[in-house]
Design an enzyme around this catalytic site. Sequence first.
Site, PDB file in Angstrom:
ATOM      1  N   HIS A   1     -62.389  45.154   9.227  1.00  8.25           N
ATOM      2  CA  HIS A   1     -62.120  44.901   7.822  1.00  8.25           C
ATOM      3  C   HIS A   1     -63.159  45.568   6.921  1.00  8.25           C
ATOM      4  O   HIS A   1     -62.924  45.772   5.743  1.00  8.25           O
ATOM      5  CB  HIS A   1     -62.102  43.391   7.567  1.00  8.25           C
ATOM      6  N   CYS A   2     -64.317  45.919   7.477  1.00  8.47           N
ATOM      7  CA  CYS A   2     -65.440  46.265   6.594  1.00  8.47           C
ATOM      8  C   CYS A   2     -65.746  47.767   6.518  1.00  8.47           C
ATOM      9  O   CYS A   2     -65.635  48.373   5.464  1.00  8.47           O
ATOM     10  CB  CYS A   2     -66.685  45.514   7.066  1.00  8.47           C
ATOM     11  N   ILE A   3     -66.151  48.345   7.654  1.00 13.46           N
ATOM     12  CA  ILE A   3     -66.743  49.692   7.619  1.00 13.46           C
ATOM     13  C   ILE A   3     -65.771  50.754   7.083  1.00 13.46           C
ATOM     14  O   ILE A   3     -66.173  51.601   6.283  1.00 13.46           O
ATOM     15  CB  ILE A   3     -67.290  50.089   9.016  1.00 13.46           C
TER      16      ILE A   3
ATOM     17  N   ASP B   1     -64.997  49.059   2.879  1.00 14.52           N
ATOM     18  CA  ASP B   1     -65.960  48.729   1.820  1.00 14.52           C
ATOM     19  C   ASP B   1     -66.518  49.958   1.088  1.00 14.52           C
ATOM     20  O   ASP B   1     -66.675  49.919  -0.139  1.00 14.52           O
ATOM     21  CB  ASP B   1     -67.128  47.911   2.390  1.00 14.52           C
TER      22      ASP B   1
END
Length: 434
Positions: free
Chosen positions: A262-264, A267
């Site tokens: 979900h992040c790298i 974001d």
Amino acid sequence: MTQDRRVSIIGLGYVGLPLAIAFAEAGLEVEGVDASPSRVAELNARHSPIDDIDDGRLAAALDGRLRVVAPADAGPGDADALFVCVPTPITTTRDPDLGPVLAAAAFVRDGLRAGHLVVLQSTTFPGTTSGPFREVIEASGLVAGVDFDLAFAPERVNPGDPASSGRGVPRLVGGSTPAGTKRAAVLLASVNDRVVEMSSPDAAEMAKLLENTFRNVNIAFVNQLALLCERMGLDVWEIIDAAATKPFGFMRFTPGPGVGGHCIPVDPYYLAWRAREFDFTERFIELAGDINLGMPRHVVDLVAEALNDRGKALKGARVGVLGVAFKPNVQDPRNSPAGAILPLIMDRGAELRYHDPLIPRFRDDTGFVHEGVGLDSLLHWADVFVIVTAHRSIEWDHLFDEAGLVVDTVNVSRNRTTRERQVLRLGAGWSRGA
Ligand SMILES: NC(=O)c1ccc[n+]([C@@H]2O[C@H](COP(=O)([O-])OP(=O)(O)OC[C@H]3O[C@@H](n4cnc5c(N)ncnc54)[C@H](O)[C@@H]3O)[C@@H](O)[C@H]2O)c1
């Protein structure tokens, strides 16, 4: 000791559920709210969808101070503090999608009362908490910093890695006033050993994006180095190991089939988008995205190269994929490089099956749903195997004993070769054994 004894957690996913349980275990009254009826039902059936929270721990929290409800059954007005832990995805054109955050802000607005503390935890661009998030909540008529406290406190949980999660990982917090910062910090200190107070929500939002963009850019750098090493006949894994013996000034990153989760992969685009509002192009982010997004295509080229070495074409070949989760030892498929790799393999006319002990069914980026198969059935079927995710629970010895041709994108084959001594490693070329 925190004055806030009742908390409401909005969004019970990888971030919200562990926080809700941590607060309940710390003796606070917790109401967990989720917009997904199936998530609410699953949790109340005492089944944890998250690797790091086992069913027993969830059940103990539900028998204690945790209550899980749908928004319609929630009573946010009874809480002292509200934490928003909803997703922050990107659109198909990689722009921020604040839809869930603003929907959660509207939920907060409708239950807001004077004296509340509202904390946003979702990763987002600098200016969200004090901009659109605040504006939606202030439509209640109450004013942040005057009638209620407002803060941003990013989450740093690393799913699948207990050592990098939980109370030992320091938390950042920035409030819209010093008093709001302090209040949120005191509350978070009931579940974290160290809380770092920052000057503003914007600074805390930027710190979180610095952390994840740093990772994305460095992964892109080693991915690019891996491509260069392939051309130069060098082994990037050997080179990274050697560089990592330097006790200062170097941090180990490893190449792979792409970035996921979900992040790298998400974001940094929040920061790139926000930068454009300041007439600023975040070139590192665009370049890193370009390189990392290109890795699945490179993996498929390696599969074609491996088959070519045997005088075979990818078209018509049977390709067995090992691991489809976005990283090892988690059952999380979000944004996994496998989502791009599988359709690319099929587009080139190959047949495809996969094995992942943690993910029985996998939806790829085109929406096609694949059913996983057992390792033995894959071993009897495939012409070539491609390792995408190196779960501990895959029987690697069995694979290398039985397989002929393997493409290894994560170096799980280090010091190993197949029955036919045919492993093509990303960033290193052929390992043909003795
Ligand atoms: N997963 C991680 O490892 C991680 C780590 C640090 C930060 N984050 C950030 O934390 C945020 C949440 O991520 P996550 O991984 O927990 O997401 P998730 O998808 O696992 O969980 C989010 C939950 O929020 C619920 N939800 C969505 N809209 C809602 C609404 N309006 N009201 C109530 N519930 C709603 C969803 O049903 C879901 O259960 C994101 O901004 C993410 O970038 C995630």
